[in-house]
Design a protein around this motif. Structure first.
Motif, PDB file in Angstrom:
ATOM      1  N   PRO A 127       0.803  -1.232   0.000  1.00 31.12           N
ATOM      2  CA  PRO A 127       0.000   0.000   0.000  1.00 31.12           C
ATOM      3  C   PRO A 127       0.833   1.278   0.000  1.00 31.12           C
ATOM      4  O   PRO A 127       0.344   2.325  -0.421  1.00 31.12           O
ATOM      5  CB  PRO A 127      -0.819  -0.115   1.293  1.00 31.12           C
ATOM      6  CG  PRO A 127      -0.789  -1.552   1.661  1.00 31.12           C
ATOM      7  CD  PRO A 127       0.522  -2.066   1.179  1.00 31.12           C
ATOM      8  N   GLN A 128       2.072   1.201   0.471  1.00 28.05           N
ATOM      9  CA  GLN A 128       2.910   2.390   0.535  1.00 28.05           C
ATOM     10  C   GLN A 128       3.577   2.724  -0.792  1.00 28.05           C
ATOM     11  O   GLN A 128       4.172   3.779  -0.939  1.00 28.05           O
ATOM     12  CB  GLN A 128       3.962   2.218   1.633  1.00 28.05           C
ATOM     13  CG  GLN A 128       3.341   2.083   3.021  1.00 28.05           C
ATOM     14  CD  GLN A 128       4.380   1.989   4.109  1.00 28.05           C
ATOM     15  OE1 GLN A 128       5.569   1.897   3.847  1.00 28.05           O
ATOM     16  NE2 GLN A 128       3.929   2.004   5.354  1.00 28.05           N
ATOM     17  N   ASN A 129       3.473   1.811  -1.752  1.00 31.81           N
ATOM     18  CA  ASN A 129       4.001   2.062  -3.094  1.00 31.81           C
ATOM     19  C   ASN A 129       2.839   2.530  -3.974  1.00 31.81           C
ATOM     20  O   ASN A 129       1.894   1.777  -4.209  1.00 31.81           O
ATOM     21  CB  ASN A 129       4.621   0.795  -3.666  1.00 31.81           C
ATOM     22  CG  ASN A 129       5.191   0.997  -5.064  1.00 31.81           C
ATOM     23  OD1 ASN A 129       5.203   2.114  -5.599  1.00 31.81           O
ATOM     24  ND2 ASN A 129       5.663  -0.071  -5.665  1.00 31.81           N
ATOM     25  N   PRO A 130       2.856   3.767  -4.472  1.00 36.65           N
ATOM     26  CA  PRO A 130       1.720   4.276  -5.250  1.00 36.65           C
ATOM     27  C   PRO A 130       1.582   3.650  -6.635  1.00 36.65           C
ATOM     28  O   PRO A 130       0.558   3.835  -7.294  1.00 36.65           O
ATOM     29  CB  PRO A 130       2.020   5.775  -5.358  1.00 36.65           C
ATOM     30  CG  PRO A 130       3.510   5.873  -5.249  1.00 36.65           C
ATOM     31  CD  PRO A 130       3.921   4.778  -4.303  1.00 36.65           C
ATOM     32  N   LYS A 131       2.577   2.903  -7.094  1.00 35.74           N
ATOM     33  CA  LYS A 131       2.524   2.316  -8.424  1.00 35.74           C
ATOM     34  C   LYS A 131       1.564   1.132  -8.446  1.00 35.74           C
ATOM     35  O   LYS A 131       1.677   0.214  -7.635  1.00 35.74           O
ATOM     36  CB  LYS A 131       3.911   1.864  -8.873  1.00 35.74           C
ATOM     37  CG  LYS A 131       4.900   3.005  -9.050  1.00 35.74           C
ATOM     38  CD  LYS A 131       6.240   2.469  -9.524  1.00 35.74           C
ATOM     39  CE  LYS A 131       7.250   3.603  -9.725  1.00 35.74           C
ATOM     40  NZ  LYS A 131       8.576   3.076 -10.144  1.00 35.74           N
ATOM     41  N   ILE A 132       0.621   1.165  -9.392  1.00 35.89           N
ATOM     42  CA  ILE A 132      -0.323   0.060  -9.528  1.00 35.89           C
ATOM     43  C   ILE A 132       0.307  -1.098 -10.300  1.00 35.89           C
ATOM     44  O   ILE A 132       0.116  -2.267  -9.944  1.00 35.89           O
ATOM     45  CB  ILE A 132      -1.609   0.542 -10.227  1.00 35.89           C
ATOM     46  CG1 ILE A 132      -2.366   1.502  -9.301  1.00 35.89           C
ATOM     47  CG2 ILE A 132      -2.498  -0.643 -10.594  1.00 35.89           C
ATOM     48  CD1 ILE A 132      -3.651   2.040  -9.887  1.00 35.89           C
ATOM     49  N   PRO A 189      -2.271   4.437   3.131  1.00 34.25           N
ATOM     50  CA  PRO A 189      -1.010   3.687   3.105  1.00 34.25           C
ATOM     51  C   PRO A 189      -0.492   3.311   4.484  1.00 34.25           C
ATOM     52  O   PRO A 189       0.103   2.249   4.659  1.00 34.25           O
ATOM     53  CB  PRO A 189      -0.046   4.652   2.398  1.00 34.25           C
ATOM     54  CG  PRO A 189      -0.926   5.502   1.554  1.00 34.25           C
ATOM     55  CD  PRO A 189      -2.198   5.676   2.321  1.00 34.25           C
ATOM     56  N   ASP A 190      -0.739   4.177   5.491  1.00 33.18           N
ATOM     57  CA  ASP A 190      -0.216   3.904   6.832  1.00 33.18           C
ATOM     58  C   ASP A 190      -1.185   3.091   7.695  1.00 33.18           C
ATOM     59  O   ASP A 190      -0.942   2.876   8.882  1.00 33.18           O
ATOM     60  CB  ASP A 190       0.143   5.211   7.553  1.00 33.18           C
ATOM     61  CG  ASP A 190      -1.049   6.171   7.653  1.00 33.18           C
ATOM     62  OD1 ASP A 190      -2.092   5.870   7.042  1.00 33.18           O
ATOM     63  OD2 ASP A 190      -0.920   7.195   8.333  1.00 33.18           O
ATOM     64  N   VAL A 210      -5.633   1.522  -2.016  1.00 28.23           N
ATOM     65  CA  VAL A 210      -5.453   2.924  -1.633  1.00 28.23           C
ATOM     66  C   VAL A 210      -6.156   3.840  -2.633  1.00 28.23           C
ATOM     67  O   VAL A 210      -6.841   4.796  -2.244  1.00 28.23           O
ATOM     68  CB  VAL A 210      -3.951   3.264  -1.535  1.00 28.23           C
ATOM     69  CG1 VAL A 210      -3.755   4.770  -1.332  1.00 28.23           C
ATOM     70  CG2 VAL A 210      -3.306   2.504  -0.377  1.00 28.23           C
ATOM     71  N   LYS A 211      -6.005   3.557  -3.923  1.00 32.51           N
ATOM     72  CA  LYS A 211      -6.643   4.381  -4.952  1.00 32.51           C
ATOM     73  C   LYS A 211      -8.167   4.370  -4.823  1.00 32.51           C
ATOM     74  O   LYS A 211      -8.833   5.371  -5.090  1.00 32.51           O
ATOM     75  CB  LYS A 211      -6.243   3.888  -6.349  1.00 32.51           C
ATOM     76  CG  LYS A 211      -4.761   4.012  -6.676  1.00 32.51           C
ATOM     77  CD  LYS A 211      -4.336   5.441  -6.892  1.00 32.51           C
ATOM     78  CE  LYS A 211      -2.879   5.487  -7.370  1.00 32.51           C
ATOM     79  NZ  LYS A 211      -2.393   6.888  -7.513  1.00 32.51           N
TER      80      LYS A 211
END
Length: 279
Positions: free
Chosen positions: A93-98, A124-125, A117-118
């Protein structure tokens, strides 16, 4: 303020760190710039080569798990079966890349954590090891042994395919019809793969891999069972279209469930505990 002398010192240290992974090198140099900006003089840190040697000892040389092992225009990876840090790409979840590098082979796969997350299902936390610790142990245990059921189903389907005749389908057209045939002994390959993946998925592990490893085993053994099933179906019904899409979609849905359920329970219990503390 960083002076010209400080910048020269940073550049000198950087020349001795070229063998380190980029993300480790970047962290080391950022820390050095922070020291210099706080007023520490290069003379106090010693010769650039000696300082760089101490940095190499102090930093973990393991590769960044978000980066592929190699790239040939597309990312390529072989460590997914052996490295839990690489497997963590599936739920990060802490990596924004799908889209992230696949765990095995070339190409990309979906980071389910970034999707959650999106979609606003969590922040993310919100997710950490403590959240997973709040998931009932029997649920994680059930997911660990789910692939064994797929392996048993694959064995049953392989038995049907083997007994159907001397040949079984080994390739299908885009429409789902068998267009290539091989010796019926080929029917035993999918259950063998399913059994191997199920055994791998049941091995003990720690951290988020307690959830990720069984989820991947569910997908891998499920795909093998699906292949065994459509092989048996087409061996019995060679002129009919095989349900290939369903055979692939069902294991993927199982993998998503094996992550979504523990995450939902873990996050919900974390929020409840936080609410009790505030009250």
């Amino acid at each position: 303020m960083t002076t010209h002398r400080d910048a020269h010192y940073v550049d000198a240290v950087a020349t001795h760190l070229t063998h380190l992974p980029d993300h480790i090198r970047r962290i080391a140099l950022d820390d050095l710039r922070g020291l210099l900006a706080s007023g520490v003089a290069p003379d106090e840190l010693g010769p650039a080569e000696a300082y760089a040697s101490n940095l190499v000892i102090g930093f973990d040389p393991e590769p960044d798990p978000t980066e592929p092992q190699a790239s040939f225009g597309i990312p390529f990876e072989t460590r997914g079966a052996t490295d839990p840090r690489v497997r963590s790409r599936l739920w990060d979840p802490q990596n924004p890349k799908i889209l992230v590098p696949r765990l095995l082979g070339g190409g990309w796969m979906v980071n389910l954590g970034a999707v959650a997350v999106k979609l606003g299902l969590l922040r993310p936390d919100d997710w950490d090891d403590e959240a997973l610790d709040r998931v009932p142990a029997w649920i994680l245990q059930a997911f660990r042994f789910w692939p064994i059921a797929y392996a048993a189903a694959a064995l049953a389907a392989a038995t049907v395919a083997y007994q159907s005749g001397d040949k079984v389908p080994t390739h299908f057209s885009v429409s789902g019809h068998p267009d290539r045939w091989g010796n019926h002994n080929v029917a035993w390959i999918p259950p063998a793969i399913a059994a191997g993946v199920a055994t791998w998925g049941a091995l003990p592990t720690k951290g988020d891999d307690r959830m990720i490893r069984p989820a991947l085993a569910i997908y891998g053994s499920g795909v093998a069972a699906g292949i065994a099933a459509i092989t048996a179906y087409s061996a019995k019904n060679p002129t009919r279209r095989a349900p290939i899409a369903a055979a692939l979609a069902i294991p993927f849905a199982g993998m998503v469930k094996a992550i979504a359920l523990p995450v939902a329970l873990g996050v919900r219990r974390s929020w409840r505990q936080a609410g009790h503390k505030q009250a």
